[in-house]
Design an enzyme around this catalytic site. Structure first.
Site, PDB file in Angstrom:
ATOM      1  N   HIS A 237       0.820  -1.209   0.000  1.00  0.00           N
ATOM      2  CA  HIS A 237       0.000   0.000   0.000  1.00  0.00           C
ATOM      3  C   HIS A 237       0.859   1.265   0.000  1.00  0.00           C
ATOM      4  CE1 HIS A 237      -2.169   3.288   2.126  1.00  0.00           C
ATOM      5  NE2 HIS A 237      -3.102   2.961   1.255  1.00  0.00           N
TER       6      HIS A 237
ATOM      7  N   SER B  77      40.597   2.139 -23.247  1.00  0.00           N
ATOM      8  CA  SER B  77      41.567   3.242 -23.241  1.00  0.00           C
ATOM      9  C   SER B  77      42.313   3.355 -21.920  1.00  0.00           C
ATOM     10  CB  SER B  77      40.860   4.565 -23.572  1.00  0.00           C
ATOM     11  OG  SER B  77      39.819   4.828 -22.651  1.00  0.00           O
ATOM     12  N   ASN B  78      41.714   2.894 -20.813  1.00  0.00           N
ATOM     13  CA  ASN B  78      42.392   3.003 -19.524  1.00  0.00           C
ATOM     14  C   ASN B  78      43.665   2.153 -19.500  1.00  0.00           C
ATOM     15  OD1 ASN B  78      40.351   4.681 -18.651  1.00  0.00           O
ATOM     16  ND2 ASN B  78      39.236   3.063 -17.589  1.00  0.00           N
ATOM     17  N   ASP B  79      43.514   0.839 -19.764  1.00  0.00           N
ATOM     18  CA  ASP B  79      44.685  -0.036 -19.733  1.00  0.00           C
ATOM     19  C   ASP B  79      45.628   0.238 -20.897  1.00  0.00           C
ATOM     20  OD1 ASP B  79      44.663  -1.569 -17.397  1.00  0.00           O
ATOM     21  OD2 ASP B  79      43.148  -2.939 -18.181  1.00  0.00           O
TER      22      ASP B  79
ATOM     23  N   CYS C  94      35.572   1.775 -25.250  1.00  0.00           N
ATOM     24  CA  CYS C  94      34.812   1.937 -24.007  1.00  0.00           C
ATOM     25  C   CYS C  94      35.712   2.653 -23.006  1.00  0.00           C
ATOM     26  CB  CYS C  94      34.312   0.608 -23.469  1.00  0.00           C
ATOM     27  SG  CYS C  94      35.553  -0.687 -23.313  1.00  0.00           S
TER      28      CYS C  94
ATOM     29  N   ARG D  42      31.383  -8.486 -20.944  1.00  0.00           N
ATOM     30  CA  ARG D  42      32.784  -8.832 -20.717  1.00  0.00           C
ATOM     31  C   ARG D  42      32.876  -9.885 -19.621  1.00  0.00           C
ATOM     32  NH1 ARG D  42      36.593  -4.182 -18.511  1.00  0.00           N
ATOM     33  NH2 ARG D  42      35.562  -4.784 -16.567  1.00  0.00           N
TER      34      ARG D  42
ATOM     35  N   ARG E 213      29.628  -5.087 -17.459  1.00  0.00           N
ATOM     36  CA  ARG E 213      30.653  -5.616 -16.564  1.00  0.00           C
ATOM     37  C   ARG E 213      30.087  -6.735 -15.705  1.00  0.00           C
ATOM     38  NH1 ARG E 213      30.864   0.000 -16.017  1.00  0.00           N
ATOM     39  NH2 ARG E 213      32.699   1.012 -16.924  1.00  0.00           N
TER      40      ARG E 213
END
Length: 804
Positions: free
Chosen positions: A422, A704-706, A753, A580, A512
């Site tokens: 409710h 792009s990070n790694d 990504c 991934r 992820r």
């Protein structure tokens, strides 16, 4: 007169949805389903309606209209005490009117027909059906009374009198004043139908959309033991189930997602007395720890719900009950869903918490808003008069009698209840945040303290100490052109999937797996398979508690992971969703339940035992097999073939071949059943040998990070060398260029990504110039980056046009 020769009653096959003025919305819907959907397998308990004319005839014969008008004349919704006095007097007048003898005779004739159908001992439900109730423009159903498990002629006639009188419950009077309905233009019909003995089984509510986001491609079911009133009243935290409509329609039969509710009590019938009453009893612990309905029941309800929605042509709110005697599921009410379905699909509104205080309590989030206010704990109805507008209403649970006060609250918090209780229903109607099922809000929240109620963080609602700053972002998404470059989203939390799907997007470029494992599974996969390898007794006990309702730990892992990933895939169906496989580092795996003894201690986990190197390694091969089983279940059992599998941190070509062989051994062979397999392009070797890698994969997604970390030799976790970490460095941009051109040369997909195109407009323009196929972004940057990409594409086209 009908073909039965009766003036004041109609059997279900004699009326439909166009007969609301005669039998009210609830009855009209039951007749509509019984008459039109029974042949399609939709099961509705048989019964009849006492018409609204019978109600008017009753008051005419008793000359009750004058006294009723006098009792209600000049009443104001804000006068709670006066409303209570007027309601009591009005109910006395209607109940005291009795029933005309010819009407009573017809009711008993209908009752005898039900006895002939179901047996002399049949019990019935006596349910109100107001002529202004359950219409597409109104909700707040349940304003009138229902009487259950009624047996015997005298008890039936008394229940009908009480039902007529319940048109003037305090909550009904208040609702009509607020909605502008004339008390005397609203009449009451009564439905009398076979009693479904859900007190011996389970009952619940099914919606043909997600009630929080308005996402329309799912059927959402709540269920609890016993009579269904507990779910509506918020007395229990029910089990929850989702089914994906498009894949269900294609023949797949799998629960998309499920959540085990506490189900602490169940409502059953009390013994003795001439008028049937109900009571709540504790649910046995073993029953609380398992789902109250089977997957087959969930599928049957989904089938009914989709047929009903197709018939009515709009999202529906459906009450159902499972009979513990015959084992069948019956639909006992269906009405238009009037909240989530009315939201604009083009105006995107997001509440964002700028600062968080201490978490005081947590429960199920209702809605997606944030509000602050002063706590006011209400223990019972008598305390409602002291509630001030703008306070946060905190209670064990709420009932319809509380609605006048609930409408003035900034937010609502309850100890008990699920997302269809409710308090949740009213909060959605009012557009205010609510957190239900906290368990302890009335004891941990103190009267007079300032709090912030947040429902903007997924399925979990939180009550924070103090007034926290927040802001609201509104975006008009309609009319935004789609760029040639695909704009996809990064996503890990299934709780946010339905909401995120409303963003203009081309699918999910990075789903992820780690979030689902850490939040929903919580345990190391090898520990689940081999708890004997875990040395700590208390950890083994915790693993046993997690998996108690599953054949083994592997089954638990596969179901939880597949339902989390499946929810994301379903939210964006049929657009591609790139999942991934797990990319925890060893220290992150070790933090999972049972993981400490199973993982090595590494000095630099970022460059250690991670990604593809784990998958065929003896230390983790069984864990990767579980991941593959989950992905196969998503694609084959759930039918979500839009899932693309992506492997992270693939160091060498030989390693890629080994992992693909391991996947094929688990039934995930690239190219079969349309399966595509991507790899992350995040190691310089991926770029140098891109022609060799391209023979094994259908696409690359540049991480792009790694890639920046390994190209520049910078530890991205180190603050000391953070000044050297820059995705826009000429060397990094050259690696990206080589990767994109290598993909194009080999005819496979290229994507990126990462945050670079969102954070740096010049990077977005650079990627467009390269002709990259897609960019995958965090949801909060999708709209901004889409505009950047459109501008870049426009400038590029203009430049090329000028040079031509």
């Amino acid at each position: 007169m009908t073909v039965t020769g009766l003036r004041y009653i109609r059997f279900f096959e004699e009326f439909g949805i166009d007969d609301v003025p005669m039998v009210g919305g609830k009855n009209a819907s039951l007749g509509e389903m019984y008459r039109n959907l029974a042949d399609a397998g939709v099961r509705v308990p048989y019964g009849f309606a006492i018409t609204a004319d019978a109600y008017r005839r009753t008051l005419d014969e008793a000359d009750a209209w004058g006294p009723l008008r006098a009792a209600l004349d000049g009443l104001q919704a804000t006068d709670v005490a006066g409303l209570a006095r007027a309601g009591k007097r009005a109910r006395e007048i209607v109940y005291g009117a009795g029933l005309p003898s010819d009407l009573a005779a017809e009711i008993l004739a209908g009752y005898r027909r039900l006895r002939a159908e179901y047996g002399e001992d049949v019990s019935v439900a006596v349910r109100s059906s107001a002529t202004a109730e359950d219409l597409p423009t109104a909700s707040f159903a349940g304003q009138q009374e229902t009487f259950l498990n009624v047996r015997g002629e005298e008890s039936l006639l008394d229940a009908c009198r009480r039902c007529f009188a319940s048109l003037f419950t305090d909550r009904g009077i208040h609702y009509r004043i607020d909605e502008g309905f004339d008390h005397f233009r609203v009449a009451l019909s009564i439905g009398i139908m076979k009693m479904v003995r859900s007190d011996l089984a389970a009952a619940g509510v099914t919606f043909t959309l997600d009630t929080e986001s308005g996402f329309r491609d799912v059927v959402f079911t709540t269920a609890s033991y016993g009579l269904g009133e507990n779910i509506v009243q918020g007395s229990v935290e029910p089990d929850e189930f989702y089914v994906h409509k498009p894949t269900f329609a294609a023949g797949h039969r799998a629960v998309l997602r499920r959540l085990l509710g506490d189900k602490a009590v169940k409502m059953v019938f009390a013994e003795g007395g001439t008028r049937q009453t109900t009571r709540n009893v504790p649910t046995p612990k073993a029953d609380r720890e398992r789902f109250c309905i089977s997957d087959a029941d969930v599928m049957e309800l989904a089938d009914y719900a989709m047929k009903i929605e197709n018939h009515y042509g709009r999202p529906m709110d459906i009450e159902w009950a499972k009979d513990g005697v015959d084992g069948n599921i019956y639909l006992v009410q269906a009405r238009p869903e009037t909240v989530a379905s009315q939201r604009s699909a083009t105006v995107l509104e997001s509440y964002v918490l700028d600062r968080r205080g201490v978490v005081l309590a947590e429960g199920r989030a209702v809605g997606e808003k944030i509000a602050s206010g002063t706590v006011h704990v209400i223990g019972n109805v008598s305390q409602l008069a002291s509630f001030a507008q703008g306070e946060v209403l905190v209670a064990d649970t709420t009932t319809p009698d509380w609605e006048p006060v609930m409408k003035t609250a900034a937010a609502i918090v309850t100890n008990r209840g699920g997302r269809t209780c409710h308090a949740a229903i009213v909060a959605r109607e009012l557009g205010i945040p609510a957190v239900v099922g906290t368990g302890d809000a009335t004891t941990v929240l103190r009267n007079g303290e300032s709090v912030t109620v947040s429902c903007a963080e997924g399925d979990t609602g939180r009550i924070y100490s103090e007034v926290a700053a927040f802001h609201v972002e509104q975006t008009e998404a309609s009319g935004l052109p789609r760029p040639s470059t695909e704009i996809m989203v990064n996503l890990g939390n299934p709780d946010l999937a339905f909401k995120t799907s409303f963003l203009p997007n081309d699918g999910v470029g990075l789903a992820r797996m780690e979030f689902v494992i850490s939040e929903s599974i919580k345990a190391h996969p090898i520990a689940l398979l081999h708890p004997d390898r875990v040395p700590e007794p208390e950890v083994r006990q915790a693993l046993a508690r997690l998996t108690r309702d599953y054949p083994d730990g592997g089954s638990f892992f596969v179901e939880r992971l597949s339902e989390g990933l499946g929810t994301i895939a379903a939210a964006f169906w049929p657009k591609p969703v790139v999942v991934r496989t797990s990319d925890f580092k060893t220290n992150e795996y070790a933090s999972l339940l049972g993981g400490t003894a199973l993982e090595p201690a590494e000095d630099n986990p970022m460059l250690g035992f991670r990604g593809a190197s784990r998958y065929a390694h003896p230390a983790y091969a069984e864990g990767f097999a579980l991941e593959c089983r989950a992905l196969r279940r998503v694609r084959e059992d759930m039918g979500l073939t839009n899932v693309i599998i992506m492997l992270p941190f693939v160091r060498r070509v030989a390693e890629a071949e080994q992992v693909l062989a391991a996947m094929a051994a688990q039934g995930l062979r690239r190219g079969e059943n349309g399966l595509q397999v991507y790899a992350m392009c995040e190691i310089p070797n991926n770029v140098v040998l891109i022609d060799a890698f391209a023979r094994l994969f259908d696409g690359f997604s540049i991480g792009s990070n790694d890639l920046t970390q390994l190209t520049l030799g910078v530890d991205r976790d180190s603050e000391l060398v953070a000044f050297d970490y820059d995705e826009r460095d000429a060397g990094v941009k050259e690696m990206i260029r080589l990767a994109v051109e290598g993909c194009r040369r080999n005819g496979i997909h290229s994507g990126l990504c990462g945050q670079a195109p969102s954070d740096y407009p010049d990077m977005a323009e650079y990627l467009v110039e390269l002709g990259i196929d897609s960019m995958s972004l965090n949801p909060d940057t999708v709209l901004k980056t889409t505009k950047l990409v459109l501008d870049a594409e426009s400038r590029l086209a203009a430049t090329r046009g000028a040079s031509a």
